[in-house]
Design a protein around this motif. Structure first.
Motif, mmCIF file in Angstrom:
data_model
loop_
_atom_site.group_PDB
_atom_site.id
_atom_site.type_symbol
_atom_site.label_atom_id
_atom_site.label_comp_id
_atom_site.label_asym_id
_atom_site.label_seq_id
_atom_site.Cartn_x
_atom_site.Cartn_y
_atom_site.Cartn_z
ATOM 1 N N VAL A 278 3.451 15.710 -1.889
ATOM 2 C CA VAL A 278 2.463 14.722 -1.444
ATOM 3 C C VAL A 278 1.056 15.269 -1.603
ATOM 4 O O VAL A 278 0.134 14.554 -2.045
ATOM 5 C CB VAL A 278 2.734 14.316 0.018
ATOM 6 N N ALA A 279 0.847 16.537 -1.269
ATOM 7 C CA ALA A 279 -0.485 17.143 -1.394
ATOM 8 C C ALA A 279 -0.961 17.094 -2.843
ATOM 9 O O ALA A 279 -2.131 16.781 -3.123
ATOM 10 C CB ALA A 279 -0.445 18.582 -0.894
ATOM 11 N N ARG A 280 -0.066 17.395 -3.774
ATOM 12 C CA ARG A 280 -0.456 17.386 -5.180
ATOM 13 C C ARG A 280 -0.634 15.964 -5.709
ATOM 14 O O ARG A 280 -1.454 15.726 -6.601
ATOM 15 C CB ARG A 280 0.593 18.131 -5.999
ATOM 16 N N LYS A 281 0.117 15.033 -5.154
ATOM 17 C CA LYS A 281 -0.019 13.641 -5.581
ATOM 18 C C LYS A 281 -1.341 13.054 -5.083
ATOM 19 O O LYS A 281 -1.951 12.233 -5.770
ATOM 20 C CB LYS A 281 1.154 12.816 -5.038
ATOM 21 N N ARG A 282 -1.769 13.490 -3.909
ATOM 22 C CA ARG A 282 -3.050 13.069 -3.329
ATOM 23 C C ARG A 282 -4.050 14.222 -3.448
ATOM 24 O O ARG A 282 -4.699 14.584 -2.484
ATOM 25 C CB ARG A 282 -2.867 12.704 -1.868
ATOM 26 N N ARG A 283 -4.168 14.791 -4.605
ATOM 27 C CA ARG A 283 -4.865 16.062 -4.790
ATOM 28 C C ARG A 283 -6.286 16.061 -4.221
ATOM 29 O O ARG A 283 -6.679 16.978 -3.474
ATOM 30 C CB ARG A 283 -4.899 16.423 -6.279
ATOM 31 N N GLU A 284 -7.099 15.084 -4.567
ATOM 32 C CA GLU A 284 -8.501 15.084 -4.126
ATOM 33 C C GLU A 284 -8.622 14.918 -2.613
ATOM 34 O O GLU A 284 -9.374 15.625 -1.961
ATOM 35 C CB GLU A 284 -9.289 13.992 -4.864
ATOM 36 N N GLN A 285 -7.857 13.947 -2.059
ATOM 37 C CA GLN A 285 -7.902 13.765 -0.599
ATOM 38 C C GLN A 285 -7.383 15.005 0.119
ATOM 39 O O GLN A 285 -7.940 15.424 1.135
ATOM 40 C CB GLN A 285 -7.066 12.555 -0.182
ATOM 41 N N SER A 286 -6.323 15.588 -0.414
ATOM 42 C CA SER A 286 -5.728 16.760 0.232
ATOM 43 C C SER A 286 -6.700 17.925 0.225
ATOM 44 O O SER A 286 -6.881 18.616 1.245
ATOM 45 C CB SER A 286 -4.436 17.161 -0.492
ATOM 46 N N LYS A 287 -7.326 18.182 -0.919
ATOM 47 C CA LYS A 287 -8.269 19.294 -0.996
ATOM 48 C C LYS A 287 -9.411 19.126 -0.015
ATOM 49 O O LYS A 287 -9.795 20.077 0.678
ATOM 50 C CB LYS A 287 -8.830 19.414 -2.420
#
Length: 311
Positions: A278-287
């Motif tokens: 999920v973190a990689r799929k939502r990369r910008e939000q996660s970062k």
């Protein structure tokens, strides 16, 4: 009335009334040992030595083997909180079905020092991890990842020690990625929260057995309102069948009654797989969310040294 029956009747005046139903007659037998009326103690002594034989005996056979009358056996059963001999046999059989391995632990289960124990624990973890890797349906993992990555709100739940811990960790993982996430292990709160979920929401349920009534009911309720329901549990169970996205894992467990269950490590690995995906799929939000979390902690405690990036 025979003299024995008279004596039995006199001895029953020592019985404490109102002990309640005997859910665990083995524990009641141990707790009351030595305090029974004298003839009932004979029955208790025989039962303790022949726990596995009682289910096939009649009341007359137990009375004869104990050297007492059948009314004494009945009074013995009632002292333990049972209505009569039939209920006593039923409860004893139920207790033995789940308790026998605890009453007679395997010989040789005592190991050496701390290093040896650590090796046993790690061996259990490795064994479960290898089995899980062979069983895991990657399509279901991807479906779960997609559902969580696009959800409006996320609810995780588990009933019991290990499953409750997993639910808490799930909420801990996903709120850091910018997903509104909460967890609960309260069955009533779970039912209420499940009823508030909708088509844009996700309910993630952890269960080792897959048969917890509260989790099955919550899955059906949330599903009824259109929510995406995910479970991590045994294949073919009620919860597995109730969830829209079931992730099935059937873990081998050691027969050592003192060994903590290794399957919770497998559940944790699955959770971490979902969180990383999920973190990689939502990369910008996660970062951005992880950066803000780290910045807030640095401002709070002042430490800028290396720390786990995932936290």
């Amino acid at each position: 009335m025979s003299q024995e029956s008279v004596r039995d009747a006199e001895e029953t005046t020592m019985i404490v009334k109102g002990r309640g139903a005997a859910t665990d007659v083995i524990s009641a037998l141990q707790r009351l040992d030595g305090t029974f009326a004298s003839r009932e103690q004979k029955v208790a002594d025989y039962v303790k030595g022949h726990l596995e034989d009682i289910s096939t005996m009649t009341i007359a056979e137990l009375a004869g083997a104990s050297g007492v009358s059948t009314p004494t056996v009945i009074r013995f059963c009632r002292t333990l909180g049972c209505d009569g001999f039939r209920e006593f046999k039923l409860r004893l059989a139920q207790n033995l079905a789940v308790s026998l391995q605890y009453l007679k632990p395997e010989s040789g289960s005592d190991s050496g020092g701390a290093a040896s124990v650590l090796d046993e624990v790690l061996a259990g973890v490795y064994a479960c991890a290898n089995v899980m890797r062979q069983q895991l349906d990657e399509t279901q993992i991807q479906r779960a990842c997609d559902a969580i990555a696009g959800c409006r709100q996320f609810l995780a739940a588990g009933i019991g020690g290990g499953s409750s811990m997993m639910a808490q960790e799930a909420a801990n993982r996903f709120f850091r990625l910018g997903i509104p996430a909460v967890s609960t292990s309260d069955s009533y709160v779970l039912q209420m929260r499940a009823a508030t979920l909708g088509p844009e929401d996700v309910l993630l349920l952890f269960s080792t057995s897959g048969e917890a009534d509260a989790l099955v009911a919550a899955a059906k309720t949330a599903e009824g309102y259109g929510a995406q329901t995910i479970c991590v549990s045994r294949s073919g169970t009620r919860l597995f069948r109730a969830a829209r996205i079931p992730i099935g894992v059937d873990m081998p467990e050691t027969q050592d009654i003192f060994m903590p269950t290794s399957s919770r490590y497998v559940h944790l690995a699955i959770l971490d797989t979902l969180a990383l995906s999920v973190a990689r799929k939502r990369r910008e939000q996660s970062k951005d969310n992880l950066r803000r979390v780290r910045a807030s902690l640095t401002a709070y405690h002042g430490r800028t040294g290396p720390q786990p990036l995932g936290d």
